[in-house]
Scaffold this motif. Structure first.
Motif, mmCIF file in Angstrom:
data_model
loop_
_atom_site.group_PDB
_atom_site.id
_atom_site.type_symbol
_atom_site.label_atom_id
_atom_site.label_comp_id
_atom_site.label_asym_id
_atom_site.label_seq_id
_atom_site.Cartn_x
_atom_site.Cartn_y
_atom_site.Cartn_z
ATOM 1 N N ASN A 338 0.871 -1.178 0.020
ATOM 2 C CA ASN A 338 -0.071 0.264 -0.140
ATOM 3 C C ASN A 338 1.000 1.190 -0.073
ATOM 4 O O ASN A 338 0.341 2.213 -0.661
ATOM 5 C CB ASN A 338 -0.774 0.068 1.046
ATOM 6 C CG ASN A 338 -1.654 -1.139 1.311
ATOM 7 O OD1 ASN A 338 -2.184 -1.744 0.315
ATOM 8 N ND2 ASN A 338 -2.221 -1.628 2.275
ATOM 9 N N MET A 339 1.993 1.288 0.649
ATOM 10 C CA MET A 339 2.754 2.347 0.795
ATOM 11 C C MET A 339 3.486 2.534 -0.830
ATOM 12 O O MET A 339 3.485 3.623 -1.180
ATOM 13 C CB MET A 339 4.057 2.183 1.655
ATOM 14 C CG MET A 339 4.858 3.210 2.082
ATOM 15 S SD MET A 339 3.942 4.493 3.334
ATOM 16 C CE MET A 339 5.419 5.501 3.605
ATOM 17 N N ALA A 340 3.906 1.445 -1.275
ATOM 18 C CA ALA A 340 4.471 1.746 -2.610
ATOM 19 C C ALA A 340 3.394 2.135 -3.648
ATOM 20 O O ALA A 340 3.918 3.008 -4.535
ATOM 21 C CB ALA A 340 5.030 0.443 -3.058
ATOM 22 N N SER A 341 2.053 1.787 -3.420
ATOM 23 C CA SER A 341 1.221 2.251 -4.344
ATOM 24 C C SER A 341 0.938 3.623 -4.211
ATOM 25 O O SER A 341 0.585 4.629 -5.142
ATOM 26 C CB SER A 341 -0.039 1.425 -4.283
ATOM 27 O OG SER A 341 -0.491 1.532 -3.152
ATOM 28 N N THR A 342 0.835 3.946 -2.788
ATOM 29 C CA THR A 342 0.653 5.483 -2.826
ATOM 30 C C THR A 342 1.650 6.309 -2.959
ATOM 31 O O THR A 342 1.251 7.568 -3.641
ATOM 32 C CB THR A 342 0.360 5.797 -1.096
ATOM 33 O OG1 THR A 342 -0.509 4.759 -0.531
ATOM 34 C CG2 THR A 342 -0.240 7.295 -0.713
ATOM 35 N N GLN A 343 2.963 5.882 -2.822
ATOM 36 C CA GLN A 343 4.052 6.637 -3.367
ATOM 37 C C GLN A 343 3.908 6.795 -5.113
ATOM 38 O O GLN A 343 4.380 7.840 -5.561
ATOM 39 C CB GLN A 343 5.413 6.061 -3.200
ATOM 40 C CG GLN A 343 6.749 6.733 -3.324
ATOM 41 C CD GLN A 343 6.603 8.135 -3.089
ATOM 42 O OE1 GLN A 343 7.069 8.075 -1.742
ATOM 43 N NE2 GLN A 343 6.562 9.187 -3.629
ATOM 44 N N LEU A 344 3.754 5.835 -5.852
ATOM 45 C CA LEU A 344 3.579 5.789 -7.189
ATOM 46 C C LEU A 344 2.454 6.877 -7.527
ATOM 47 O O LEU A 344 2.654 7.402 -8.547
ATOM 48 C CB LEU A 344 3.394 4.236 -7.789
ATOM 49 C CG LEU A 344 2.998 3.992 -9.086
ATOM 50 C CD1 LEU A 344 4.547 4.455 -9.741
ATOM 51 C CD2 LEU A 344 2.909 2.955 -9.568
ATOM 52 N N PHE A 345 1.511 6.807 -7.025
ATOM 53 C CA PHE A 345 0.383 7.655 -7.258
ATOM 54 C C PHE A 345 0.783 9.009 -7.058
ATOM 55 O O PHE A 345 0.230 10.098 -7.941
ATOM 56 C CB PHE A 345 -0.981 7.356 -6.438
ATOM 57 C CG PHE A 345 -1.990 8.200 -6.468
ATOM 58 C CD1 PHE A 345 -2.914 8.542 -7.470
ATOM 59 C CD2 PHE A 345 -2.127 9.208 -5.457
ATOM 60 C CE1 PHE A 345 -3.763 9.458 -7.507
ATOM 61 C CE2 PHE A 345 -3.192 10.154 -5.247
ATOM 62 C CZ PHE A 345 -4.231 10.189 -6.547
ATOM 63 N N ALA A 346 1.490 9.464 -5.929
ATOM 64 C CA ALA A 346 2.014 10.856 -5.514
ATOM 65 C C ALA A 346 2.845 11.202 -6.850
ATOM 66 O O ALA A 346 2.793 12.482 -7.165
ATOM 67 C CB ALA A 346 2.658 10.787 -4.294
ATOM 68 N N TRP A 347 3.578 10.410 -7.504
ATOM 69 C CA TRP A 347 4.442 10.812 -8.539
ATOM 70 C C TRP A 347 3.800 10.955 -9.776
ATOM 71 O O TRP A 347 4.095 12.160 -10.351
ATOM 72 C CB TRP A 347 5.519 9.612 -8.560
ATOM 73 C CG TRP A 347 6.656 9.422 -7.616
ATOM 74 C CD1 TRP A 347 7.064 10.468 -6.741
ATOM 75 C CD2 TRP A 347 7.534 8.417 -7.051
ATOM 76 N NE1 TRP A 347 8.032 9.844 -5.927
ATOM 77 C CE2 TRP A 347 8.303 8.510 -6.337
ATOM 78 C CE3 TRP A 347 7.510 7.042 -7.865
ATOM 79 C CZ2 TRP A 347 9.186 7.658 -5.702
ATOM 80 C CZ3 TRP A 347 8.368 5.991 -7.273
ATOM 81 C CH2 TRP A 347 9.181 6.393 -6.211
ATOM 82 N N GLU A 348 2.775 10.087 -9.903
ATOM 83 C CA GLU A 348 1.909 10.450 -11.138
ATOM 84 C C GLU A 348 1.064 11.711 -10.997
ATOM 85 O O GLU A 348 1.026 12.498 -11.979
ATOM 86 C CB GLU A 348 0.966 9.202 -11.360
ATOM 87 C CG GLU A 348 1.790 8.135 -11.540
ATOM 88 C CD GLU A 348 0.946 6.693 -11.924
ATOM 89 O OE1 GLU A 348 -0.401 6.879 -11.594
ATOM 90 O OE2 GLU A 348 1.370 5.783 -12.445
ATOM 91 N N ALA A 349 0.499 11.929 -9.638
ATOM 92 C CA ALA A 349 -0.241 13.283 -9.409
ATOM 93 C C ALA A 349 0.629 14.665 -9.561
ATOM 94 O O ALA A 349 0.386 15.447 -10.141
ATOM 95 C CB ALA A 349 -0.825 13.062 -8.060
#
Length: 604
Positions: A338-349
């Motif tokens: 979940n932490m990795a997916s949140t970090q990936l979403f932050a980069w994309e956003a």
């Protein structure tokens, strides 16, 4: 001293040599003076033995050549280096203008480098390593009489009254002459260097540690004395045990005494922090590279001792059943994904223009991620509905599971003779979100285990009152056949229906109610008028009192402002009470207004 200038003109003597001709208007270019002047500039000794400073004598060609040869030999290391006045060697590569002393200062001095080194008289002197402030008070005899210039509070000569650290006495030592405190030491001024200021052991007295050692040695001596006395008593009473067993017990006691300081193999136990640190691999642990000897299995990095992949990947074993499934197996569990997916979403956003950051604003990122997931699911559902609406085929999505169609699954389940599941997946038991089997107040059954006449209760005592104390078998016997539970908001028993009234009686009651309402209305109006008048009179009276109080307060403030700040009482201008409406109105009426043209007449 006379200075002669030398020009470029020269004259030939009878011997054939060219000698310089003195000239008044030319400058000294070569730093030479005539031979006749050299004889005059030799140091002359006066009557008092003072040597006049003059230019050194001119060296001959032979002396100059020998000097140059000696310098070359010293530079090559064939001749010993020149020694200064302190007995230190002078580097032969140092230029002459640095090593030699100027002739106009002292021509008799030898070459030296003392003037290039730090001068002792110019160096800052720091405190020695053993110097520190003196503790305690002076050990000399304490004065029994007040001395002039001493502290008026305690009587010590080393400080004044304002610097006294003793409790202020009701009557100081200056007036009583008793209880004179001893004088403190005259403290020195320490000037520490860079290391001395940062020395954590500065001022430490090693004798303090020796006192602790002596104290523990005395305790050990007392223990040995008690042990010897106990041994003598046992010997006298005849209860002495075997000497070998006693020695063995004493050895065990000593081992237990120092057990916390032992580093056991395989682990290090810190007795102060109560933690155990593994520093060696125990023999039961299997090394990662020995779990699968196949060279094509997971790669083992000997430098970092890491094996990221599962070593049992090609053996057909379930990763959850083996003891070690690689470093990535533990890395991809819990909230790591979940932490990795949140970090990936932050980069994309962030790439798309949203100012979000996982560490800087995690709450904003989490809310944005949740809303994105909801919108994404809604978009997928809407897209699915549009496709089904356009092309159809929704009946294929409602097909029963594959297990029901083929009456078989790929899940392996092994049962015993009695039907119990030995191996395989077992259906999980459905559990409630509430706490189960919680017994309170000495009950042996839960609330709701008993039902009677539409009411719930406890089965153990047949009590219909929730959270009541259990009465057991006695409660069962005393329970009546008609059980009415006690609950909040029990409805009252309805009254019996009255006999129906006639139309004449109903009309008379209605007229009475109308007359009563009119009478109440008139009384209420009269009471309200009288109450308004009373309220108005009360308000005027309160305002009058508030005006008088405001005038009194302003007078007190003026008197207080004229006082000196040092004589003003503590918290004299502070009030913690909230002002009333009448006080606020009086303040507004009495407040001076500078822009009012009649303000000067009001103060008169």
């Amino acid at each position: 001293m006379l200075i002669y200038t030398i020009s470029s003109r020269s004259f030939r003597t009878t011997s054939g040599l060219r000698k310089p001709k003195p000239c008044k208007h030319s400058s000294v270019r070569r730093g030479r003076v005539p031979d006749t002047m050299q004889q005059q500039q030799e140091p002359e000794t006066g009557q008092e033995g003072v040597v006049d400073l003059g230019e050194p004598k001119k060296m001959t060609r032979e002396d100059w050549r020998k000097k140059k040869e000696l310098e070359e030999q010293r530079k090559l290391g064939n001749a010993p280096a020149e020694v200064d006045e302190e007995g230190k060697d002078i580097n032969p590569h140092i230029p002459q203008y640095i090593a030699s002393v100027p002739w106009y200062i002292d021509p008799s001095k030898r070459p030296t480098l003392k003037h290039q080194r730090p001068q002792d008289e110019n160096q800052k002197q720091f405190s020695a390593i053993g110097e520190w402030y003196k503790r305690g008070v002076q050990e000399k005899s304490i004065s029994t009489k007040y001395r002039k210039g001493a502290c008026e509070n305690c009587g010590a000569m080393t400080h004044k009254k304002k610097d006294c650290l003793e409790r202020p006495r009701k009557v100081g030592a200056k007036f009583t002459g008793t209880g004179i405190a001893p004088d403190e030491h005259d403290q020195i001024t320490l000037d520490m260097d860079y290391d001395g200021k940062r020395d954590r052991w500065n001022g430490y007295d090693p004798d303090d540690h020796m006192r602790i050692v002596e104290e523990y040695s005395k305790v050990d001596l007392a223990k040995r004395t008690l042990k010897a006395q106990k041994l003598q008593e046992e010997l006298a009473s005849g209860k002495l045990v075997n000497q070998t067993e006693r020695e063995h017990d004493s050895e065990d006691e000593d081992e237990d005494k120092y057990a916390d300081d032992i580093d056991m193999p395989g682990q290090n136990f810190d007795s102060k922090r109560r933690i155990t640190v593994r520093n060696l691999r125990i023999r039961e642990d299997i090394a990662k590279y020995l779990r699968n000897m196949d060279p094509n299995s997971a790669y083992y990095d000997p430098k970092t001792r890491a094996m990221r992949e599962n070593p049992y990947a090609n053996t057909g074993k379930n990763p959850e059943e083996v003891g070690y499934a690689g470093d990535n197996f533990a890395r991809y569990t819990g909230d790591t994904i979940n932490m990795a997916s949140t970090q990936l979403f932050a980069w994309e956003a962030y790439d798309k223009g949203s100012e979000v950051h996982l560490q800087a604003d995690p709450t904003k990122l989490e809310l944005l991620h949740k809303s994105f997931k909801v919108k994404k699911e809604d978009f997928k559902q809407m897209q699915k509905e549009d496709i089904l609406e356009k092309y159809g085929g929704s009946e294929h999505l409602d097909a029963p599971p594959r297990e029901l169609l083929l009456a078989q699954t790929e899940e392996y389940v092994e049962y015993s003779r009695h039907g119990a599941v030995i191996k395989g997946q077992e259906k999980a038991i459905a559990r409630s979100k509430y706490e189960e089997d919680v017994l309170i107040n000495n009950h042996t059954c839960i609330w709701g285990s008993f039902w009677k006449d539409g009411n719930w209760g406890y089965k153990c005592c047949h009590s219909m009152v929730k959270q009541s104390y259990c009465t057991g078998e006695a409660g069962r016997k005393t329970t009546s056949t008609v059980c009415v539970p006690f609950e909040e908001g029990v409805e009252e028993i309805q009254e019996e229906e009255e006999q129906p009234k006639t139309l004449l009686e109903l009309h008379r009651e209605k007229m009475k109610e109308k007359k009563k309402k009119k009478k109440d209305k008139k009384n209420k109006k009269r009471d309200s008028d009288s109450s308004d008048e009373e309220d108005e009179a009360k308000k005027k009276e309160k305002l009058k009192k508030a005006l008088l109080a405001e005038e009194q307060r302003q007078k007190e403030v003026m008197e207080m402002m004229q006082l000196d700040e040092r004589k003003r009482p503590y918290n004299s201008l502070k009030e913690v009470r909230e002002p009333t409406e009448e006080e606020m109105e009086a303040f507004r009426m009495k407040r001076p207004r500078p822009d009012d043209p009649m303000a000067s007449f009001l103060s008169q």
